[in-house]
Design a protein around this motif. Structure first.
Motif, PDB file in Angstrom:
ATOM      1  N   LEU A   1      -3.726   3.811  -1.400  1.00  0.00           N
ATOM      2  CA  LEU A   1      -3.879   2.827  -2.457  1.00  0.00           C
ATOM      3  C   LEU A   1      -3.389   1.457  -1.986  1.00  0.00           C
ATOM      4  O   LEU A   1      -2.326   1.341  -1.373  1.00  0.00           O
ATOM      5  CB  LEU A   1      -3.091   3.259  -3.689  1.00  0.00           C
ATOM      6  CG  LEU A   1      -3.149   2.346  -4.912  1.00  0.00           C
ATOM      7  CD1 LEU A   1      -4.571   2.305  -5.479  1.00  0.00           C
ATOM      8  CD2 LEU A   1      -2.159   2.827  -5.971  1.00  0.00           C
TER       9      LEU A   1
ATOM     10  N   VAL B   1      -7.213  -4.451  -6.420  1.00  0.00           N
ATOM     11  CA  VAL B   1      -6.702  -3.096  -6.251  1.00  0.00           C
ATOM     12  C   VAL B   1      -7.802  -2.295  -5.561  1.00  0.00           C
ATOM     13  O   VAL B   1      -8.971  -2.385  -5.953  1.00  0.00           O
ATOM     14  CB  VAL B   1      -6.334  -2.451  -7.591  1.00  0.00           C
ATOM     15  CG1 VAL B   1      -5.896  -1.001  -7.393  1.00  0.00           C
ATOM     16  CG2 VAL B   1      -5.243  -3.244  -8.290  1.00  0.00           C
TER      17      VAL B   1
ATOM     18  N   SER C   1       0.851  -1.194   0.000  1.00  0.00           N
ATOM     19  CA  SER C   1       0.000   0.000   0.000  1.00  0.00           C
ATOM     20  C   SER C   1       0.883   1.239   0.000  1.00  0.00           C
ATOM     21  O   SER C   1       2.057   1.184   0.384  1.00  0.00           O
ATOM     22  CB  SER C   1      -0.921   0.015   1.228  1.00  0.00           C
ATOM     23  OG  SER C   1      -0.154   0.094   2.431  1.00  0.00           O
TER      24      SER C   1
ATOM     25  N   ALA D   1      -2.920  -2.861  -3.083  1.00  0.00           N
ATOM     26  CA  ALA D   1      -2.877  -3.851  -4.151  1.00  0.00           C
ATOM     27  C   ALA D   1      -2.380  -5.168  -3.576  1.00  0.00           C
ATOM     28  O   ALA D   1      -1.529  -5.180  -2.684  1.00  0.00           O
ATOM     29  CB  ALA D   1      -1.968  -3.400  -5.293  1.00  0.00           C
TER      30      ALA D   1
END
Length: 243
Positions: free
Chosen positions: A215, A236, A207, A217
């Motif tokens: 964000l 995501v 992240s 993933a």
């Protein structure tokens, strides 16, 4: 025989110290959602649901200072169905563990969150305890019974963990897991490997926190040795503060 008796005595000491902890806290979380739910994209049902975003639970935890930087502790957590008032059939299924913490890190024994679930929880905008979480997507149990877990201290952002879940049934595989993490500043990343019950799972994720949004993933590969099937999972996601 001496070594075996010593191990048993040490385990009993941990349990006794944790059970008699002087600092005991009662805590928990209640999560209720009201809305229209679709399970198969064809039938919409209006529901009052518990634990959609995060889990609903009641917990007790305590700690005892043993001196020299060593602490004994315990944690008990029970899932609650706020929508119906129901308790879990296995009452302490969410967590029931005792442990020791010191400069060496933390060691726990009991029913604990699996390292696979830890990775999902850290590398997703949704809690692993909620219905929107990633638990189950990779076919590894969220909670690991009969488990000993070691978690290291953090050194310059790096930390590690190892977990052993005894099957306690002759001819049945035990579960092993290893995890490495890095978290410093806005960056976090981790890799986790779990093997047991004729299955193996690799998880890679990370992240980045931009301040206005974070964000996430993650990529995972699950291998079923019984069917020789390999399944790939990825996601995501993003979270943003509202206030």
């Amino acid at each position: 025989m001496f070594a075996k008796n010593t191990l048993v005595a040490a385990a009993a000491l941990v349990a006794a110290m944790a059970a008699q902890a002087q600092n005991v806290n009662v805590y928990g979380n209640l999560d209720v959602a009201v809305g229209a739910f679709e399970s198969d994209m064809t039938h919409r049902v209006t529901k009052v649901e518990s634990g959609v975003l995060t889990g609903s639970f009641l917990g007790f935890k305590g700690q005892e200072d043993l001196g020299g930087g060593l602490k004994a502790f315990f944690k008990l957590e029970s899932a609650i169905g706020v929508d119906t008032g129901a308790a879990s059939t296995n009452f302490w299924e969410r967590t029931s563990e005792v442990g020791l913490a010191g400069t060496f890190g933390t060691v726990t024994a009991g029913n604990s969150l699996s390292l696979s679930a830890r990775a999902n929880n850290a590398q997703s905008p949704f809690s692993v305890f909620g219905q929107l979480g990633l638990s189950g997507a990779t076919n590894i149990d969220k909670f690991q019974k009969n488990t000993v877990t070691y978690t290291s201290q953090t050194y310059s952002g790096f930390s590690g963990a190892a977990q052993y879940g005894a099957s306690e049934v002759h001819g049945t595989d035990s579960t092993y897991a290893l995890q490495g993490n890095y978290a410093q500043g806005p960056v976090a990343a981790g890799v986790t490997y779990t093997e047991g019950s004729k299955k193996a799972l690799w998880q890679f994720g990370g992240s980045y926190d931009f301040g206005v949004a974070k964000l996430f993933a993650q990529y995972a590969q699950a291998n079923d040795y019984t069917t020789s099937d390999d399944t790939n999972h990825f996601h995501v996601g993003v979270s943003a503060p509202v206030t």
